[in-house]
Design a protein around this motif. Sequence first.
Motif, PDB file in Angstrom:
ATOM      1  N   VAL A 190       9.594  11.601  10.655  1.00  0.00           N
ATOM      2  CA  VAL A 190       8.324  11.103  11.181  1.00  0.00           C
ATOM      3  C   VAL A 190       7.161  11.772  10.442  1.00  0.00           C
ATOM      4  N   VAL A 191       6.241  10.948   9.955  1.00  0.00           N
ATOM      5  CA  VAL A 191       5.074  11.468   9.232  1.00  0.00           C
ATOM      6  C   VAL A 191       3.850  10.845   9.897  1.00  0.00           C
ATOM      7  N   ASP A 192       3.325  11.520  10.927  1.00  0.00           N
ATOM      8  CA  ASP A 192       2.347  10.829  11.778  1.00  0.00           C
ATOM      9  C   ASP A 192       1.193  11.700  12.277  1.00  0.00           C
ATOM     10  N   GLY A 193       1.001  12.871  11.682  1.00  0.00           N
ATOM     11  CA  GLY A 193      -0.118  13.717  12.117  1.00  0.00           C
ATOM     12  C   GLY A 193      -0.015  14.123  13.576  1.00  0.00           C
ATOM     13  N   GLY A 194       1.187  14.041  14.139  1.00  0.00           N
ATOM     14  CA  GLY A 194       1.402  14.479  15.520  1.00  0.00           C
ATOM     15  C   GLY A 194       1.320  13.383  16.571  1.00  0.00           C
ATOM     16  N   PHE A 207      -4.165  15.284  14.454  1.00  0.00           N
ATOM     17  CA  PHE A 207      -4.926  15.543  13.221  1.00  0.00           C
ATOM     18  C   PHE A 207      -6.238  14.756  13.202  1.00  0.00           C
ATOM     19  N   GLY A 208      -6.408  13.808  14.122  1.00  0.00           N
ATOM     20  CA  GLY A 208      -7.688  13.126  14.280  1.00  0.00           C
ATOM     21  C   GLY A 208      -8.031  12.109  13.201  1.00  0.00           C
ATOM     22  N   ARG A 209      -7.041  11.634  12.489  1.00  0.00           N
ATOM     23  CA  ARG A 209      -7.328  10.681  11.396  1.00  0.00           C
ATOM     24  C   ARG A 209      -6.078   9.860  11.077  1.00  0.00           C
ATOM     25  N   PHE A 210      -6.261   8.841  10.233  1.00  0.00           N
ATOM     26  CA  PHE A 210      -5.123   8.076   9.718  1.00  0.00           C
ATOM     27  C   PHE A 210      -4.469   8.862   8.580  1.00  0.00           C
ATOM     28  N   GLY A 211      -3.208   8.509   8.304  1.00  0.00           N
ATOM     29  CA  GLY A 211      -2.535   9.128   7.171  1.00  0.00           C
ATOM     30  C   GLY A 211      -2.979   8.502   5.863  1.00  0.00           C
ATOM     31  N   GLY A 236       3.192   7.149  10.712  1.00  0.00           N
ATOM     32  CA  GLY A 236       2.302   6.920  11.855  1.00  0.00           C
ATOM     33  C   GLY A 236       1.318   5.827  11.461  1.00  0.00           C
ATOM     34  N   PHE A 237       0.031   6.057  11.653  1.00  0.00           N
ATOM     35  CA  PHE A 237      -0.962   5.037  11.298  1.00  0.00           C
ATOM     36  C   PHE A 237      -1.599   5.380   9.955  1.00  0.00           C
ATOM     37  N   THR A 280       0.829  -1.208   0.000  1.00  0.00           N
ATOM     38  CA  THR A 280       0.000   0.000   0.000  1.00  0.00           C
ATOM     39  C   THR A 280       0.867   1.263   0.000  1.00  0.00           C
ATOM     40  N   LEU A 281       1.718   1.410   0.993  1.00  0.00           N
ATOM     41  CA  LEU A 281       2.549   2.614   1.095  1.00  0.00           C
ATOM     42  C   LEU A 281       3.705   2.551   0.100  1.00  0.00           C
ATOM     43  N   THR A 282       4.306   1.372   0.010  1.00  0.00           N
ATOM     44  CA  THR A 282       5.459   1.189  -0.869  1.00  0.00           C
ATOM     45  C   THR A 282       5.057   1.349  -2.333  1.00  0.00           C
ATOM     46  N   GLY A 283       3.929   0.775  -2.711  1.00  0.00           N
ATOM     47  CA  GLY A 283       3.475   0.862  -4.103  1.00  0.00           C
ATOM     48  C   GLY A 283       3.163   2.299  -4.481  1.00  0.00           C
TER      49      GLY A 283
END
Length: 275
Positions: free
Chosen positions: A264-268, A234-238, A203-204, A21-24
């Motif tokens: 880090v990329v995690d919306g905090g 940010f209240g959500r998934f990335g 992050g998630f 998913t992320l890698t593609g």
Amino acid sequence: MSSPLFKLSGKVIVITGATGTLTGSAADYLAAQGARVVYLGRTQSKLDDALAKVRAAHPAAEVLGLAADVNDRPALERARDEVLAKWGRIDALVNGAGGNQPGATITPDKTFADLDFNAFQQVVDLNLHGTVLPTLVFAPALLAAGGSASVVNFSSASATRAITRVVGYSAAKAAVENFTRWLAVDLGRRTQGGVRVNSLVPGFFLGEQNRRLLTNEDGTLTARGDTICRQTPFGRFGQAEELHGAIHFLLSDASKFVTGTTVVVDGGFGAFSGV
Ligand SMILES: NC(=O)c1ccc[n+]([C@@H]2O[C@H](COP(=O)([O-])OP(=O)(O)OC[C@H]3O[C@@H](n4cnc5c(N)ncnc54)[C@H](O)[C@@H]3O)[C@@H](O)[C@H]2O)c1
């Protein structure tokens, strides 16, 4: 005119686990930026599908799909040699293959005493050894690349903070971050910056591995998904595209003096105490 700092065109970038998913999403993005992207994965038919998709969206994309398990040294060596035969150099390696498995987690009805140690070892094999081994195999080519090579290792928020259930995966990703620092120092000193090594910490993000854990069939959040979103400012998934900028930075000359670190990329999520 765009800045040469962020130029990726012509760079040969190998990405493992490239049908994920992320890698593609990252691989397709890099191909769209004009990089020559090598998709490594275990299943040739999935690689063929991924390549057909990226070529349909970007007819000029220069892409190659090669089957290689990240724990299979001969397959990785064959892949490396094929890339060198085709494009003559390798500028970057993104160690994206990774993941968890149920036996290496402790669900609420279990205790640590129930841990399936074989599963724990398999998770360490995939996430840690599956990062070290491709780096070892591709290192000679990266060292020969001529001064601006980059390795990006996928880590996780669980590397530095205890996240319930995921004991094996967390240990493996913590070791990936430690390996990142070790190799960054070693190669940094040897090449005076010619090969940089950094970790990327998503992050998630919703993906096939965690969708059932974090969302219900109707798309609403599970209790665990809800807890995570509440712990994320940010209240959500990335979303997969939200990693592209960090990957682009780490692979380009924009990060020329950056090594041994984590982006880090995690919306905090990592900054928040929850209170
Ligand atoms: N999704 C998230 O929220 C999240 C968060 C933090 C870190 N990560 C990490 O990011 C990376 C990418 O995650 P993703 O969500 O795209 O996962 P994903 O499961 O969608 O993709 C991982 C890919 O790795 C491949 N793979 C598994 N074992 C392999 C092996 N032995 N050899 C080669 N390939 C193999 C899988 O087939 C899959 O294509 C992983 O390292 C993951 O641990 C993901």
